[in-house]
Design a protein around this motif. Structure first.
Motif, PDB file in Angstrom:
ATOM      1  N   SER A  85     -15.380 -19.163 -11.918  1.00 48.73           N
ATOM      2  CA  SER A  85     -15.887 -20.305 -10.853  1.00 48.73           C
ATOM      3  C   SER A  85     -15.217 -21.263 -10.637  1.00 48.73           C
ATOM      4  O   SER A  85     -14.080 -21.112 -11.028  1.00 48.73           O
ATOM      5  CB  SER A  85     -17.446 -20.633 -11.549  1.00 48.73           C
ATOM      6  OG  SER A  85     -16.681 -21.828 -12.702  1.00 48.73           O
ATOM      7  N   THR A  86     -15.162 -21.409  -8.689  1.00 54.46           N
ATOM      8  CA  THR A  86     -14.387 -22.212  -8.070  1.00 54.46           C
ATOM      9  C   THR A  86     -14.903 -22.291  -7.594  1.00 54.46           C
ATOM     10  O   THR A  86     -16.400 -21.742  -6.697  1.00 54.46           O
ATOM     11  CB  THR A  86     -13.222 -20.924  -7.679  1.00 54.46           C
ATOM     12  OG1 THR A  86     -12.689 -22.183  -6.965  1.00 54.46           O
ATOM     13  CG2 THR A  86     -13.645 -20.114  -6.569  1.00 54.46           C
ATOM     14  N   ASN A  87     -15.078 -23.414  -6.488  1.00 51.62           N
ATOM     15  CA  ASN A  87     -15.692 -24.552  -5.750  1.00 51.62           C
ATOM     16  C   ASN A  87     -15.501 -24.218  -4.324  1.00 51.62           C
ATOM     17  O   ASN A  87     -13.626 -24.380  -4.408  1.00 51.62           O
ATOM     18  CB  ASN A  87     -15.998 -26.719  -6.772  1.00 51.62           C
ATOM     19  CG  ASN A  87     -16.596 -26.019  -7.680  1.00 51.62           C
ATOM     20  OD1 ASN A  87     -18.733 -25.485  -7.256  1.00 51.62           O
ATOM     21  ND2 ASN A  87     -16.786 -26.383  -8.169  1.00 51.62           N
ATOM     22  N   VAL A  88     -16.054 -25.050  -3.712  1.00 50.95           N
ATOM     23  CA  VAL A  88     -15.788 -24.458  -1.976  1.00 50.95           C
ATOM     24  C   VAL A  88     -16.230 -26.254  -1.398  1.00 50.95           C
ATOM     25  O   VAL A  88     -17.488 -26.725  -2.085  1.00 50.95           O
ATOM     26  CB  VAL A  88     -15.842 -23.694  -1.495  1.00 50.95           C
ATOM     27  CG1 VAL A  88     -15.796 -23.708   0.244  1.00 50.95           C
ATOM     28  CG2 VAL A  88     -14.990 -22.605  -2.025  1.00 50.95           C
ATOM     29  N   GLY A  89     -15.269 -26.881  -0.392  1.00 46.32           N
ATOM     30  CA  GLY A  89     -15.705 -27.326   0.283  1.00 46.32           C
ATOM     31  C   GLY A  89     -16.089 -28.770  -0.735  1.00 46.32           C
ATOM     32  O   GLY A  89     -15.508 -29.531  -1.153  1.00 46.32           O
ATOM     33  N   ASP A  90     -17.409 -29.531  -0.658  1.00 46.47           N
ATOM     34  CA  ASP A  90     -17.647 -30.919  -1.216  1.00 46.47           C
ATOM     35  C   ASP A  90     -18.001 -30.910  -2.416  1.00 46.47           C
ATOM     36  O   ASP A  90     -18.245 -31.612  -3.265  1.00 46.47           O
ATOM     37  CB  ASP A  90     -19.132 -31.145  -0.465  1.00 46.47           C
ATOM     38  CG  ASP A  90     -18.593 -31.939   0.934  1.00 46.47           C
ATOM     39  OD1 ASP A  90     -17.729 -32.191   1.488  1.00 46.47           O
ATOM     40  OD2 ASP A  90     -19.714 -32.092   1.670  1.00 46.47           O
ATOM     41  N   TYR A  91     -17.934 -29.642  -2.942  1.00 48.69           N
ATOM     42  CA  TYR A  91     -18.412 -29.556  -4.287  1.00 48.69           C
ATOM     43  C   TYR A  91     -16.862 -29.303  -5.091  1.00 48.69           C
ATOM     44  O   TYR A  91     -17.542 -29.425  -6.568  1.00 48.69           O
ATOM     45  CB  TYR A  91     -18.919 -27.525  -4.727  1.00 48.69           C
ATOM     46  CG  TYR A  91     -20.541 -27.665  -4.206  1.00 48.69           C
ATOM     47  CD1 TYR A  91     -21.084 -28.664  -4.553  1.00 48.69           C
ATOM     48  CD2 TYR A  91     -20.789 -26.603  -4.393  1.00 48.69           C
ATOM     49  CE1 TYR A  91     -22.886 -29.212  -3.419  1.00 48.69           C
ATOM     50  CE2 TYR A  91     -22.236 -26.474  -3.797  1.00 48.69           C
ATOM     51  CZ  TYR A  91     -22.914 -27.561  -3.625  1.00 48.69           C
ATOM     52  OH  TYR A  91     -24.040 -27.139  -3.738  1.00 48.69           O
ATOM     53  N   GLN A  92     -15.748 -28.984  -4.212  1.00 47.33           N
ATOM     54  CA  GLN A  92     -14.580 -28.862  -5.089  1.00 47.33           C
ATOM     55  C   GLN A  92     -14.731 -30.408  -5.287  1.00 47.33           C
ATOM     56  O   GLN A  92     -13.521 -31.511  -4.458  1.00 47.33           O
ATOM     57  CB  GLN A  92     -14.029 -28.892  -3.860  1.00 47.33           C
ATOM     58  CG  GLN A  92     -12.301 -27.885  -4.683  1.00 47.33           C
ATOM     59  CD  GLN A  92     -11.449 -27.188  -3.398  1.00 47.33           C
ATOM     60  OE1 GLN A  92     -11.886 -26.861  -2.462  1.00 47.33           O
ATOM     61  NE2 GLN A  92     -10.724 -26.929  -4.201  1.00 47.33           N
ATOM     62  N   SER A  93     -13.914 -30.366  -6.567  1.00 41.72           N
ATOM     63  CA  SER A  93     -14.045 -32.219  -7.025  1.00 41.72           C
ATOM     64  C   SER A  93     -12.150 -32.420  -6.273  1.00 41.72           C
ATOM     65  O   SER A  93     -11.682 -33.398  -6.281  1.00 41.72           O
ATOM     66  CB  SER A  93     -14.085 -32.732  -8.747  1.00 41.72           C
ATOM     67  OG  SER A  93     -13.007 -31.941  -9.485  1.00 41.72           O
ATOM     68  N   ASN A  94     -11.205 -31.143  -6.433  1.00 37.92           N
ATOM     69  CA  ASN A  94     -10.268 -31.450  -5.941  1.00 37.92           C
ATOM     70  C   ASN A  94      -9.863 -30.628  -5.481  1.00 37.92           C
ATOM     71  O   ASN A  94     -10.041 -29.646  -5.174  1.00 37.92           O
ATOM     72  CB  ASN A  94      -9.006 -31.060  -7.794  1.00 37.92           C
ATOM     73  CG  ASN A  94      -7.854 -32.061  -7.320  1.00 37.92           C
ATOM     74  OD1 ASN A  94      -7.388 -32.274  -6.674  1.00 37.92           O
ATOM     75  ND2 ASN A  94      -7.054 -31.126  -8.569  1.00 37.92           N
TER      76      ASN A  94
END
Length: 109
Positions: A85-94
């Protein structure tokens, strides 16, 4: 916001247990794992996120995906499954693109 991966990991200030390294990609055991097996994959070049990849960065992305694939194959062979998985936007902690490959029970919140 600080970029933990550029400022700490890639600079060598925070030592990590490397799993796989190529010219443009580093994979390492998560410094504070959420799962029993938890690996992070990052490009060595700063790229904000999946949605900000530029055309001239596509070769790096091929390398990133090949590293993710190799680690996922290994985890799948060892455990029978894994999550990528990877996160984008506000879900991205870094705000440095990073991918998680993990397996097992969640060990912390």
């Amino acid at each position: 916001m600080t970029d933990f991966y550029c400022e700490e990991v890639l600079s060598g200030k925070t030592l990590v247990e490397k799993v796989l390294e190529t010219e443009n990609v580093l994979a390492f055991n998560h410094t504070r794992p959420f799962y029993e097996e938890h690996i992070v994959v990052i490009p060595k070049k700063h790229i904000d996120s999946l949605v900000s990849i530029q055309k001239d960065e596509m070769q790096i992305m091929i390398e990133v995906l090949n590293v993710i694939k190799d680690i996922a194959i290994n985890m799948n062979d060892r455990f029978g499954a894994c999550t990528v998985s990877t996160n984008v936007g506000d879900y991205q902690s870094n705000k440095h693109m990073h991918w998680h490959i993990h397996f097992g029970k969640r060990i912390r919140d």
